[in-house]
Design a protein around this motif. Sequence first.
Motif, PDB file in Angstrom:
ATOM      1  N   LYS A 125       1.775  17.275   9.947  1.00 38.96           N
ATOM      2  CA  LYS A 125       0.980  17.375  10.980  1.00 38.96           C
ATOM      3  C   LYS A 125      -0.597  16.664  10.685  1.00 38.96           C
ATOM      4  O   LYS A 125      -1.620  17.111  11.309  1.00 38.96           O
ATOM      5  CB  LYS A 125       0.669  18.872  11.657  1.00 38.96           C
ATOM      6  N   GLN A 126      -0.670  15.832   9.754  1.00 42.47           N
ATOM      7  CA  GLN A 126      -1.636  15.353   9.368  1.00 42.47           C
ATOM      8  C   GLN A 126      -1.776  13.667   9.340  1.00 42.47           C
ATOM      9  O   GLN A 126      -0.581  13.211   9.488  1.00 42.47           O
ATOM     10  CB  GLN A 126      -2.141  15.797   8.193  1.00 42.47           C
ATOM     11  N   SER A 127      -2.706  13.394   9.194  1.00 45.58           N
ATOM     12  CA  SER A 127      -2.768  11.768   9.041  1.00 45.58           C
ATOM     13  C   SER A 127      -2.501  11.102   7.756  1.00 45.58           C
ATOM     14  O   SER A 127      -2.101  11.896   6.837  1.00 45.58           O
ATOM     15  CB  SER A 127      -4.341  11.225   9.323  1.00 45.58           C
ATOM     16  N   LEU A 128      -2.339   9.736   7.659  1.00 46.69           N
ATOM     17  CA  LEU A 128      -2.006   9.292   6.627  1.00 46.69           C
ATOM     18  C   LEU A 128      -3.213   9.098   5.704  1.00 46.69           C
ATOM     19  O   LEU A 128      -4.237   8.595   6.145  1.00 46.69           O
ATOM     20  CB  LEU A 128      -1.258   8.011   6.911  1.00 46.69           C
ATOM     21  N   LEU A 170      -5.427   0.582   5.250  1.00 42.96           N
ATOM     22  CA  LEU A 170      -6.076   1.173   6.915  1.00 42.96           C
ATOM     23  C   LEU A 170      -6.658   2.436   6.663  1.00 42.96           C
ATOM     24  O   LEU A 170      -6.227   3.196   5.729  1.00 42.96           O
ATOM     25  CB  LEU A 170      -4.965   1.019   7.691  1.00 42.96           C
ATOM     26  N   PHE A 174       0.915  -1.196  -0.043  1.00 36.91           N
ATOM     27  CA  PHE A 174       0.004   0.092   0.013  1.00 36.91           C
ATOM     28  C   PHE A 174       1.066   1.243   0.078  1.00 36.91           C
ATOM     29  O   PHE A 174       2.118   1.235   0.636  1.00 36.91           O
ATOM     30  CB  PHE A 174      -0.963  -0.034   1.151  1.00 36.91           C
ATOM     31  N   PHE A 217      -6.732   5.749   8.704  1.00 36.61           N
ATOM     32  CA  PHE A 217      -6.292   6.275  10.088  1.00 36.61           C
ATOM     33  C   PHE A 217      -6.980   7.345  10.482  1.00 36.61           C
ATOM     34  O   PHE A 217      -7.797   8.117   9.963  1.00 36.61           O
ATOM     35  CB  PHE A 217      -4.915   6.810   9.531  1.00 36.61           C
ATOM     36  N   GLY A 218      -6.944   7.613  11.796  1.00 36.21           N
ATOM     37  CA  GLY A 218      -7.535   8.749  12.481  1.00 36.21           C
ATOM     38  C   GLY A 218      -6.419   9.938  12.226  1.00 36.21           C
ATOM     39  O   GLY A 218      -5.549   9.791  11.624  1.00 36.21           O
ATOM     40  N   LYS A 219      -6.841  11.007  12.590  1.00 36.42           N
ATOM     41  CA  LYS A 219      -6.069  12.174  12.436  1.00 36.42           C
ATOM     42  C   LYS A 219      -4.664  12.217  13.232  1.00 36.42           C
ATOM     43  O   LYS A 219      -3.876  12.991  13.105  1.00 36.42           O
ATOM     44  CB  LYS A 219      -6.849  13.566  12.301  1.00 36.42           C
ATOM     45  N   PHE A 245      -1.501   7.023  16.239  1.00 39.13           N
ATOM     46  CA  PHE A 245      -2.524   7.047  15.326  1.00 39.13           C
ATOM     47  C   PHE A 245      -3.455   5.688  15.593  1.00 39.13           C
ATOM     48  O   PHE A 245      -2.764   4.648  15.749  1.00 39.13           O
ATOM     49  CB  PHE A 245      -1.994   6.856  13.776  1.00 39.13           C
ATOM     50  N   TYR A 295       0.812   5.156   0.945  1.00 39.15           N
ATOM     51  CA  TYR A 295       0.258   6.413   1.735  1.00 39.15           C
ATOM     52  C   TYR A 295       0.930   7.659   1.404  1.00 39.15           C
ATOM     53  O   TYR A 295       2.138   7.666   1.197  1.00 39.15           O
ATOM     54  CB  TYR A 295       0.168   6.036   3.274  1.00 39.15           C
ATOM     55  N   PHE A 324       4.988  -1.057   7.889  1.00 38.24           N
ATOM     56  CA  PHE A 324       5.287   0.227   7.168  1.00 38.24           C
ATOM     57  C   PHE A 324       6.634   0.230   7.133  1.00 38.24           C
ATOM     58  O   PHE A 324       7.775   0.096   7.792  1.00 38.24           O
ATOM     59  CB  PHE A 324       4.674   1.101   8.194  1.00 38.24           C
ATOM     60  N   GLN A 362      -0.224  -5.133   8.426  1.00 36.29           N
ATOM     61  CA  GLN A 362       0.811  -4.111   7.535  1.00 36.29           C
ATOM     62  C   GLN A 362       1.936  -3.803   8.379  1.00 36.29           C
ATOM     63  O   GLN A 362       1.952  -3.369   9.386  1.00 36.29           O
ATOM     64  CB  GLN A 362      -0.122  -2.942   6.997  1.00 36.29           C
ATOM     65  N   LEU A 418      -4.551   6.850   2.263  1.00 39.40           N
ATOM     66  CA  LEU A 418      -4.507   5.908   1.357  1.00 39.40           C
ATOM     67  C   LEU A 418      -4.209   6.504  -0.140  1.00 39.40           C
ATOM     68  O   LEU A 418      -5.293   6.947  -0.457  1.00 39.40           O
ATOM     69  CB  LEU A 418      -5.306   4.960   1.411  1.00 39.40           C
TER      70      LEU A 418
END
Lengths: 113, 114
Positions: free
Chosen positions: A41-44, B102, A34, B104-106, B90, A36, A104, A102, A46
Amino acid sequence: GAVVSQHPSWVICKSGTSVKIECRSLDFQATTMFWYRQFPKQSLMLMATSNEGSKATYEQGVEKDKFLINHASLTLSTLTVTSAHPEDSSFYICSAHREGEQFFGPGTRLTVL
Amino acid sequence: AQSVTQPDIHITVSEGASLELRCNYSYGATPYLFWYVQSPGQGLQLLLKYFSGDTLVQGIKGFEAEFKRSQSSFNLRKPSVHWSDAAEYFCAVAFNQAGTALIFGKGTTLSVSS
Protein backbone atom coordinates in the motif's frame (compact mmCIF):
# COMPACT_ATOMS: atom_id res chain seq x y z
CA GLY A 1 8.28 -3.92 -27.89
CA ALA A 2 10.09 -2.75 -24.74
CA VAL A 3 9.29 -5.71 -22.54
CA VAL A 4 11.00 -6.23 -19.22
CA SER A 5 10.80 -9.49 -17.32
CA GLN A 6 11.67 -10.42 -13.77
CA HIS A 7 12.43 -13.80 -12.33
CA PRO A 8 11.23 -15.15 -10.06
CA SER A 9 7.83 -13.54 -9.73
CA TRP A 10 7.68 -14.59 -6.12
CA VAL A 11 10.07 -16.26 -3.69
CA ILE A 12 9.93 -17.44 -0.11
CA CYS A 13 13.16 -17.97 1.75
CA LYS A 14 14.43 -18.60 5.24
CA SER A 15 16.03 -15.87 7.29
CA GLY A 16 19.77 -15.71 6.72
CA THR A 17 19.74 -17.02 3.18
CA SER A 18 20.44 -15.07 0.00
CA VAL A 19 18.04 -14.51 -2.87
CA LYS A 20 18.83 -13.46 -6.42
CA ILE A 21 16.32 -11.60 -8.56
CA GLU A 22 16.85 -11.20 -12.29
CA CYS A 23 15.68 -8.33 -14.46
CA ARG A 24 15.86 -8.76 -18.22
CA SER A 25 15.06 -6.45 -21.10
CA LEU A 26 13.71 -8.90 -23.65
CA ASP A 27 13.67 -6.93 -26.87
CA PHE A 28 16.03 -4.02 -26.32
CA GLN A 29 19.36 -3.23 -24.77
CA ALA A 30 19.46 -1.15 -21.63
CA THR A 31 22.58 0.58 -20.45
CA THR A 32 20.77 1.68 -17.35
CA MET A 33 18.37 -0.24 -15.17
CA PHE A 34 16.79 0.76 -11.90
CA TRP A 35 15.71 -1.18 -8.83
CA TYR A 36 12.77 -0.08 -6.73
CA ARG A 37 11.19 -1.41 -3.59
CA GLN A 38 7.51 -1.18 -2.82
CA PHE A 39 6.00 -1.86 0.59
CA PRO A 40 2.33 -2.85 0.81
CA LYS A 41 0.00 0.00 0.00
CA GLN A 42 2.93 2.34 -0.46
CA SER A 43 4.83 3.96 -3.26
CA LEU A 44 7.92 2.80 -5.08
CA MET A 45 11.20 3.85 -3.55
CA LEU A 46 14.33 3.88 -5.66
CA MET A 47 17.01 1.62 -4.28
CA ALA A 48 19.76 1.89 -6.84
CA THR A 49 20.71 2.70 -10.40
CA SER A 50 22.41 -0.11 -12.24
CA ASN A 51 24.78 0.76 -15.07
CA GLU A 52 26.11 -1.88 -17.43
CA GLY A 53 29.76 -2.55 -16.86
CA SER A 54 30.13 -0.36 -13.81
CA LYS A 55 29.20 -0.25 -10.17
CA ALA A 56 25.67 0.50 -9.16
CA THR A 57 24.75 3.79 -7.57
CA TYR A 58 22.82 3.31 -4.36
CA GLU A 59 20.34 5.69 -2.81
CA GLN A 60 20.95 7.02 0.66
CA GLY A 61 20.02 4.51 3.30
CA VAL A 62 20.28 1.46 1.05
CA GLU A 63 22.94 -0.98 2.21
CA LYS A 64 25.11 -1.81 -0.77
CA ASP A 65 26.57 -4.85 0.96
CA LYS A 66 23.14 -6.23 1.59
CA PHE A 67 21.59 -5.49 -1.79
CA LEU A 68 24.15 -6.53 -4.36
CA ILE A 69 23.50 -5.35 -7.88
CA ASN A 70 25.23 -6.66 -10.96
CA HIS A 71 24.63 -5.40 -14.50
CA ALA A 72 26.90 -7.66 -16.48
CA SER A 73 25.19 -7.33 -19.86
CA LEU A 74 22.98 -4.88 -21.71
CA THR A 75 19.93 -7.06 -21.12
CA LEU A 76 20.39 -8.36 -17.60
CA SER A 77 20.66 -6.85 -14.15
CA THR A 78 20.50 -8.88 -10.96
CA LEU A 79 19.66 -7.92 -7.41
CA THR A 80 20.89 -10.24 -4.68
CA VAL A 81 19.47 -9.82 -1.21
CA THR A 82 22.14 -11.23 1.06
CA SER A 83 21.44 -12.66 4.49
CA ALA A 84 17.79 -11.84 4.11
CA HIS A 85 15.69 -11.03 7.15
CA PRO A 86 11.93 -10.65 7.57
CA GLU A 87 12.19 -6.87 7.27
CA ASP A 88 13.51 -7.37 3.73
CA SER A 89 10.17 -8.85 2.73
CA SER A 90 8.81 -6.58 0.05
CA PHE A 91 7.91 -6.18 -3.60
CA TYR A 92 10.97 -5.50 -5.72
CA ILE A 93 10.50 -3.91 -9.13
CA CYS A 94 13.07 -3.23 -11.80
CA SER A 95 12.91 -0.95 -14.79
CA ALA A 96 15.03 -0.52 -17.88
CA HIS A 97 15.69 2.74 -19.60
CA ARG A 98 15.20 3.23 -23.32
CA GLU A 99 14.87 6.47 -25.24
CA GLY A 100 13.96 8.62 -22.30
CA GLU A 101 11.44 6.25 -20.84
CA GLN A 102 11.50 3.53 -18.22
CA PHE A 103 9.88 0.19 -18.82
CA PHE A 104 8.97 -1.75 -15.72
CA GLY A 105 9.14 -5.40 -14.92
CA PRO A 106 6.18 -7.13 -13.27
CA GLY A 107 7.91 -7.24 -9.90
CA THR A 108 9.14 -9.93 -7.52
CA ARG A 109 7.42 -10.63 -4.23
CA LEU A 110 9.99 -11.62 -1.60
CA THR A 111 8.86 -13.16 1.66
CA VAL A 112 11.49 -13.94 4.28
CA LEU A 113 10.41 -16.30 7.03
CA ALA B 1 13.78 19.24 -1.74
CA GLN B 2 12.37 17.63 -4.84
CA SER B 3 9.11 15.87 -4.16
CA VAL B 4 5.92 14.57 -5.68
CA THR B 5 2.59 14.82 -3.91
CA GLN B 6 -0.62 12.99 -4.63
CA PRO B 7 -3.04 14.50 -2.14
CA ASP B 8 -5.76 11.89 -2.49
CA ILE B 9 -5.02 8.48 -1.03
CA HIS B 10 -8.29 6.90 -2.09
CA ILE B 11 -11.00 8.03 -4.48
CA THR B 12 -14.29 6.36 -5.30
CA VAL B 13 -16.04 7.25 -8.53
CA SER B 14 -19.25 5.96 -10.00
CA GLU B 15 -18.95 4.11 -13.26
CA GLY B 16 -19.50 6.54 -16.11
CA ALA B 17 -18.58 9.57 -14.03
CA SER B 18 -15.58 11.74 -14.70
CA LEU B 19 -12.31 11.39 -12.86
CA GLU B 20 -9.50 13.69 -11.87
CA LEU B 21 -6.45 12.56 -9.93
CA ARG B 22 -4.19 15.25 -8.59
CA CYS B 23 -0.42 15.45 -8.70
CA ASN B 24 1.85 18.26 -7.60
CA TYR B 25 5.60 18.46 -7.69
CA SER B 26 8.21 20.59 -6.04
CA TYR B 27 11.12 21.58 -8.26
CA GLY B 28 12.72 24.74 -9.59
CA ALA B 29 12.37 23.83 -13.24
CA THR B 30 10.01 21.76 -15.34
CA PRO B 31 10.49 18.08 -14.69
CA TYR B 32 9.62 15.16 -16.90
CA LEU B 33 6.19 13.96 -15.83
CA PHE B 34 4.57 10.55 -15.95
CA TRP B 35 1.42 8.77 -14.87
CA TYR B 36 1.46 5.02 -14.28
CA VAL B 37 -1.26 2.56 -13.38
CA GLN B 38 -0.70 -0.56 -11.31
CA SER B 39 -3.34 -3.25 -11.15
CA PRO B 40 -3.25 -5.84 -8.35
CA GLY B 41 -0.44 -8.29 -8.89
CA GLN B 42 0.72 -6.58 -12.05
CA GLY B 43 3.51 -4.28 -13.04
CA LEU B 44 3.40 -0.60 -13.79
CA GLN B 45 1.90 0.51 -17.06
CA LEU B 46 2.63 3.91 -18.50
CA LEU B 47 -0.54 5.90 -19.16
CA LEU B 48 1.05 9.06 -20.50
CA LYS B 49 4.02 11.36 -20.19
CA TYR B 50 4.95 15.00 -20.63
CA PHE B 51 8.37 16.21 -21.64
CA SER B 52 7.63 19.49 -23.43
CA GLY B 53 5.28 21.11 -25.91
CA ASP B 54 1.50 20.95 -25.71
CA THR B 55 0.54 20.96 -22.06
CA LEU B 56 -2.49 18.71 -22.62
CA VAL B 57 -1.28 15.19 -23.13
CA GLN B 58 -3.34 12.28 -24.39
CA GLY B 59 -2.62 8.81 -23.16
CA ILE B 60 -3.87 5.28 -23.41
CA LYS B 61 -7.23 3.99 -22.20
CA GLY B 62 -8.88 7.38 -22.69
CA PHE B 63 -6.77 9.20 -20.10
CA GLU B 64 -5.37 12.68 -20.48
CA ALA B 65 -3.32 14.96 -18.26
CA GLU B 66 -2.66 18.66 -18.21
CA PHE B 67 0.59 20.24 -17.15
CA LYS B 68 0.14 23.57 -15.40
CA ARG B 69 3.44 25.25 -14.71
CA SER B 70 1.92 27.97 -12.54
CA GLN B 71 0.44 25.37 -10.22
CA SER B 72 3.27 22.82 -10.48
CA SER B 73 0.61 20.28 -11.27
CA PHE B 74 0.06 17.40 -13.66
CA ASN B 75 -3.47 16.16 -13.00
CA LEU B 76 -4.83 13.04 -14.65
CA ARG B 77 -8.34 13.04 -16.06
CA LYS B 78 -10.79 10.70 -17.71
CA PRO B 79 -14.24 11.80 -18.86
CA SER B 80 -16.01 8.50 -18.19
CA VAL B 81 -14.65 5.89 -15.84
CA HIS B 82 -15.07 2.18 -16.46
CA TRP B 83 -15.06 -0.50 -13.78
CA SER B 84 -11.81 -1.84 -15.20
CA ASP B 85 -10.11 1.44 -14.32
CA ALA B 86 -10.07 0.48 -10.64
CA ALA B 87 -6.38 0.32 -9.75
CA GLU B 88 -3.54 2.19 -8.11
CA TYR B 89 -2.35 5.30 -9.93
CA PHE B 90 1.09 6.77 -9.51
CA CYS B 91 2.37 10.12 -10.60
CA ALA B 92 6.12 10.15 -11.16
CA VAL B 93 8.74 12.68 -12.14
CA ALA B 94 12.28 12.67 -13.40
CA PHE B 95 13.95 15.88 -12.41
CA ASN B 96 17.15 15.91 -14.42
CA GLN B 97 16.79 13.90 -17.59
CA ALA B 98 13.97 11.85 -18.97
CA GLY B 99 15.90 8.64 -18.49
CA THR B 100 16.96 9.13 -14.93
CA ALA B 101 15.43 7.48 -11.91
CA LEU B 102 11.85 8.36 -11.12
CA ILE B 103 10.46 9.81 -7.94
CA PHE B 104 6.99 8.51 -7.30
CA GLY B 105 4.08 9.99 -5.45
CA LYS B 106 2.45 7.84 -2.79
CA GLY B 107 -0.26 6.78 -5.18
CA THR B 108 -4.04 7.11 -5.36
CA THR B 109 -6.27 4.08 -5.13
CA LEU B 110 -9.23 4.36 -7.44
CA SER B 111 -12.37 2.41 -6.68
CA VAL B 112 -15.25 2.36 -9.15
CA SER B 113 -18.78 1.87 -7.89
CA SER B 114 -21.64 0.59 -10.01
